[in-house]
Motif scaffolding. Structure first.
Motif, PDB file in Angstrom:
ATOM      1  N   ASP A  49       0.851  -1.191   0.000  1.00  0.00           N
ATOM      2  CA  ASP A  49       0.000   0.000   0.000  1.00  0.00           C
ATOM      3  C   ASP A  49       0.890   1.246   0.000  1.00  0.00           C
ATOM      4  O   ASP A  49       1.331   1.693   1.061  1.00  0.00           O
ATOM      5  CB  ASP A  49      -0.910  -0.011   1.236  1.00  0.00           C
ATOM      6  N   ASP A  90       0.207   4.202  -0.293  1.00  0.00           N
ATOM      7  CA  ASP A  90      -0.401   5.393   0.306  1.00  0.00           C
ATOM      8  C   ASP A  90      -0.488   5.311   1.828  1.00  0.00           C
ATOM      9  O   ASP A  90      -1.048   6.206   2.465  1.00  0.00           O
ATOM     10  CB  ASP A  90      -1.811   5.605  -0.275  1.00  0.00           C
ATOM     11  N   PRO A 123       0.152   5.823   5.647  1.00  0.00           N
ATOM     12  CA  PRO A 123       0.716   7.048   6.208  1.00  0.00           C
ATOM     13  C   PRO A 123       2.138   6.896   6.769  1.00  0.00           C
ATOM     14  O   PRO A 123       2.895   7.870   6.807  1.00  0.00           O
ATOM     15  CB  PRO A 123      -0.275   7.427   7.314  1.00  0.00           C
TER      16      PRO A 123
END
Lengths: 323, 379
Positions: free
Chosen positions: B175, B177, B179
Motif C-alpha cells: 500500500d 499510500d 501514512p
C-alpha cells in the motif's frame, strides 16, 4: 531444568534490598573508611540477623542455615549493590574454613560468625587481610596450616577507601593443618563474584539515571548514540555474568566459580569505566557517591584471584568434563 | 534453581547422541556456500528428516518430534558436539516456520512445512534492499494487486543462500499510500525460479556466493502465498525477529562445541601462554551463553515472551564468535592465513554476524531504549 530464582529467593533479595536502602549505606561507608566502625557494626548485625552469614555456616551448628551458596549469591549481589563495607567475603570464607575444623573449634567459633557478633578476616600467605582492625577473628592461611592470628599490623589504604588492608601477625593457635582448601576458595570467589555483580548493577543503574537527567546541547545526554551504546555494552556484560554467578553457585565446581569471578569482575570493572566516563568530572570526585562503587569494582578484580588466575583454572579444568 | 534435566530429557539427549554418532559424516562436507556443498548439505537435511531429526521441536504432522524447548536445546548441544554439518535450511526453519506457526493458515503450514523439513525446498530471506538496510521499513520493492494475487517488482539484496535456494520470503510495499513506512507492507513467499526473477549471486569476502541480489519484474505471487493480512507485514515479521536474534538461530550448542574445538586446537599447538586467557574467555563465554539461554527458556516456559532481550543475545554471540575465531587463526600462526581450512571458513562466516539479523548498532539502540529506558535519539 529451571534456571531461575524461586519466589522465596527473590523475596530474600527484596527484603535485603529494602533493609539496605533504609540503612543509608553511603554514610556507613564514609564512617568505615575513617576507621569508625560503629555504624558499620550496627549494619553488620542487621545483615547477620537477616541470615546472610548463617548461609555459610552448616546447619548442624548453632545459628547455621547452610551451606546454601545460591542464597549466599543472592545476598552478596545485594550487598554489592549497596556498597556495604566490611569483611563480608572473608567472614563467609572463615565460616567455610572453620566448618572443616575439629568439632570443638567449629562449635566455639562458628555461632558468633552466624549471629554477626564477630567479624572475621582471612589472610592468605603474606597478603593483606581485609579489615583486620575490625575483625574479632583473624585466620592466617599458609601452606602448613591455618592459624588464629594474634593481631594485625598497620592499616594500609586500598584504592577503595572502604577496604582497609592489614597484614596479619604471624603465629597463634593452629586450627587446621594444610592450606586453604579449594572449596573455601570457591566460596570466597563466589561471594566476591556476586558482590562485584551487584556493584556493576548499581553502577549501571546510577549511570542510566544520570544520563537521563543530565542535559547538554539542550537534550538529555542519554539520547546520544555514543552514550547509549556504551551503556548497552555494560548491560550485555552484566546480563551474561549474572547466569555464570548463579550457575557457579549451583554446582560449586572450582572452575565454574572461577569463570563467574572473572566474568563478573570484568563486567563490573568495564561498567565502572563507563560510569566514570559518562558522569564526567563529577564522577571523578571522592565526594560524589559514585566513587563508593567505582573504587570497589577495581579492588574486587584482584581480590581472591586475579583475572588471569581465574582464567587459568578454567582452562586447566576444560576437557575433563562438560561444565 | 535446577540445572539437572529430567530422565525423559536425558533419554531424548541420549537418543539424539546415538543417532548422530551413527550418521554424522566422518569427513566435513564441502562449504555450503558452493554449489556442490549446497547439494551435499541438502542431502544431509534429507537424511536428518528421514529419521525425524531435522526439526525436532515441530509437531509430528510436519516432520518434527514435538520436542520441548529444553529438548531442542539438548539436541542442539549434541548436534554441534558431534561435529554435524551446518544447517542449510536454517533460514526457513528458524525464520519462516515460526512465522507460519504464528500467523500462517493451516493450508500454508500443510503445504510449506513438510518440504522445508526434508530440505526438498530451501528458503532464502529477502529483507534488505539497496536503500533499505538498517532502515528496513523504508523498503520500496512493491506488491501490486492483480487478479488472484500480487505482482512483485523491485530489488532485494544480501539475500543469504539465495544463490542456490528454491524459494524466498520477504516484505513488500503493498500500500504505497499508507501514512507511515511501517504500514502498508505485505509478508510474501515467492519462487526464486518464477518468471520475472533474476538471481545474481554475490561473492562474500572469500569469494564464495553466500548471498545474492534479486531483481523482480512483475513476479506473480498467488494470494495463498501471502502470510497474514497484506499491510500487517511489518508486525508479522517483527513478531518473530526475536527468533533470529535470540534463541533459535544461534543455539548455545554451537558455541559450546566451538569453544571445545578451540581448546583442543590450543592444546594441539602446545598450550601457549600467550593465548591462554583468550581460550578461557571462549570457554567462559560459551557457558555464559548456555546459562543465559537456560534462564530465557525457563522464563519462556513460565509463559513470558522473549522480546528485546534477544538483542542482548545477538550482540553477545556475534562478537563472541568473531573473537573465538580470531583466537583460532592467531593460534595457527602462518597456517591461519590459509583460506581453504575449516577454521578460515568459520572465521569468514563469523565476520558477518554483527551485520546480519539487524546490525549490532540497531541492537544496541533497542537495548538502550527498551531495556534501559533511555530516551530516543538520532541514530
Amino acid at each position: 531444568m529451571r534456571f531461575l530464582l524461586d519466589a522465596e529467593q527473590r523475596a530474600f533479595a527484596a527484603s535485603l534490598d529494602a533493609l539496605l536502602t533504609a540503612a543509608d549505606t553511603p554514610a556507613v561507608v564514609r564512617d568505615w573508611s575513617r576507621g569508625d566502625h560503629t555504624s558499620g557494626r550496627a549494619l553488620w548485625s542487621r545483615v547477620a540477623q537477616a541470615g546472610v552469614f548463617a548461609l555459610a555456616v552448616p546447619e548442624t551448628y548453632d545459628g547455621g542455615l547452610g551451606p546454601r551458596p545460591v542464597e549466599l549469591a543472592v545476598a552478596f549481589v545485594e550487598l554489592g549493590r549497596h556498597a556495604v563495607p566490611g569483611p563480608l567475603v572473608e567472614t563467609v570464607t572463615a565460616a567455610v574454613i572453620l566448618s572443616g575444623a575439629d568439632p570443638g573449634t567449629a562449635k566455639r567459633l562458628l555461632p558468633p560468625l552466624a549471629s554477626g557478633g564477630t567479624l572475621a578476616t582471612v589472610g592468605v600467605g603474606r597478603s593483606y587481610a581485609l579489615d583486620g582492625d575490625a575483625a574479632g577473628l583473624r585466620l592466617a592461611c599458609s601452606s602448613d596450616g591455618i592459624r588464629l592470628s594474634p593481631g594485625h599490623g598497620p592499616v594500609r589504604p586500598s584504592l577503595d577507601p572502604a577496604r582497609r588492608l592489614t597484614p596479619l601477625t604471624p603465629g597463634g593457635e593452629l586450627l587446621l593443618a594444610g592450606p586453604l582448601t579449594e572449596q573455601a576458595l570457591a566460596w570466597a570467589r563466589l561471594a566476591t563474584a556476586a558482590q562485584a555483580l551487584g556493584v556493576g548493577l548499581a553502577l549501571l543503574d546510577r549511570t542510566v539515571a544520570h544520563v537521563k537527567r543530565r542535559c547538554q546541547f539542550g537534550v538529555p545526554i542519554g539520547s546520544f548514540q555514543a552514550v547509549r551504546h556504551r551503556l548497552a555494552d555494560a548491560k550485555i556484560a552484566l546480563e551474561f555474568a549474572h547466569p555464570l554467578v548463579f550457575g557457579a553457585a549451583l554446582t560449586m565446581r572450582p572452575a565454574e566459580v572461577a569463570a563467574a569471578k572473572a566474568a563478573a569482575c570484568e563486567a563490573a570493572y568495564s561498567t565502572a569505566r563507563t560510569a566514570l566516563q559518562l558522569h564526567g568530572a563529577i564522577g571523578y570526585t571522592a565526594e560524589y557517591g559514585l566513587s563508593l562503587w567505582l573504587t570497589k569494582a577495581r579492588a574486587l578484580r584482584t581480590a581472591w584471584g586475579d583475572p588471569h588466575a581465574c582464567r587459568a583454572l578454567v582452562v586447566s579444568a576444560a576437557g575433563d568434563r562438560r561444565w | 534453581m535446577d540445572l539437572t534435566h529430567s530422565p525423559a530429557d536425558e533419554a531424548f539427549r541420549a537418543e539424539a547422541r546415538a543417532w548422530l554418532h551413527a550418521h554424522v559424516p566422518s569427513e566435513p562436507l564441502p562449504s555450503l556456500e558452493t554449489a556442490d556443498g549446497f547439494a551435499a548439505h541438502r542431502a544431509w537435511e534429507a537424511e536428518l528428516a528421514a529419521d525425524g531429526w531435522s526439526v525436532v521441536n515441530w509437531p509430528g504432522e510436519f516432520g518434527g518430534r514435538d520436542a520441548t524447548l529444553v529438548q531442542w536445546l539438548l539436541f542442539e548441544e549434541e548436534y554441534y558436539a558431534a561435529g554435524a554439518p551446518g544447517r542449510v535450511g536454517q533460514n526457513g526453519i528458524h525464520l519462516l516456520a515460526p512465522t507460519l506457526f504464528e500467523h500462517g493458515t493451516r493450508e500454508q503450514r500443510a503445504r510449506v512445512l513438510p518440504s522445508m523439513a526434508t530440505g526438498e525446498v530451501i528458503w532464502a530471506q529477502a529483507w534488505s534492499e539497496p536503500e533499505a538496510g538498517s532502515d528496513l521499513a523504508s523498503l520500496r520493492s512493491k506488491a501490486v494487486r492483480t487478479e488472484g494475487g500480487w505482482l512483485l517488482t523491485g530489488q532485494k539484496t544480501w539475500s543469504s543462500r539465495a544463490a542456490f535456494a528454491d524459494r524466498a520470503f520477504g516484505l513488500f510495499r503493498s500500500d504505497p499510500d499508507a501514512p507511515k513506512p511501517h504500514q502498508g507492507l505485505a509478508y510474501l513467499m515467492f519462487d526464486l525460479r518464477a518468471p520475472g526473477v533474476t538471481v545474481r549471486p554475490i561473492a562474500r569476502l572469500d569469494g564464495k556466493p553466500a548471498f545474492a541480489e534479486l531483481f523482480l519484474d512483475e513476479v506473480f505471487v498467488p494470494d495463498e502465498d501471502v502470510i497474514g493480512e497484506p499491510g500487517q507485514g511489518w508486525r508479522i515479521a517483527m513478531s518473530t525477529a526475536g527468533n533470529e536474534r535470540g534463541l533459535m538461530l544461534r543455539s548455545p550448542g554451537r558455541f559450546l562445541a566451538a569453544a571445545d574445538r578451540l581448546h583442543r586446537l590450543w592444546r594441539a599447538q602446545g598450550s601457549p601462554e600467550s593465548t591462554r586467557d583468550r581460550v578461557a574467555d571462549a570457554l567462559i563465554g560459551a557457558r555464559a551463553y548456555q546459562l543465559f539461554t537456560y534462564a530465557a527458556a525457563s522464563r519462556f516456559l513460565d509463559g513470558e515472551s522473549i522480546g528485546p532481550e534477544s538483542s542482548l543475545n545477538k550482540v553477545f554471540w556475534s562478537e563472541y564468535d568473531i573473537a573465538l575465531h580470531e583466537t583460532a587463526l592467531d593460534l595457527l600462526g602462518e597456517e591461519g592465513e590459509l583460506a581453504d581450512t575449516d577454521w578460515a571458513e568459520r572465521y569468514v562466516f563469523s565476520l558477518a554476524g554483527p551485520v546480519y539479523a539487524g546490525t549490532n548498532e540497531i541492537q544496541r539502540d533497542i537495548i538502550a531504549e527498551r531495556l534501559l529506558g533511555l530516551p530516543k535519539g538520532r541514530r
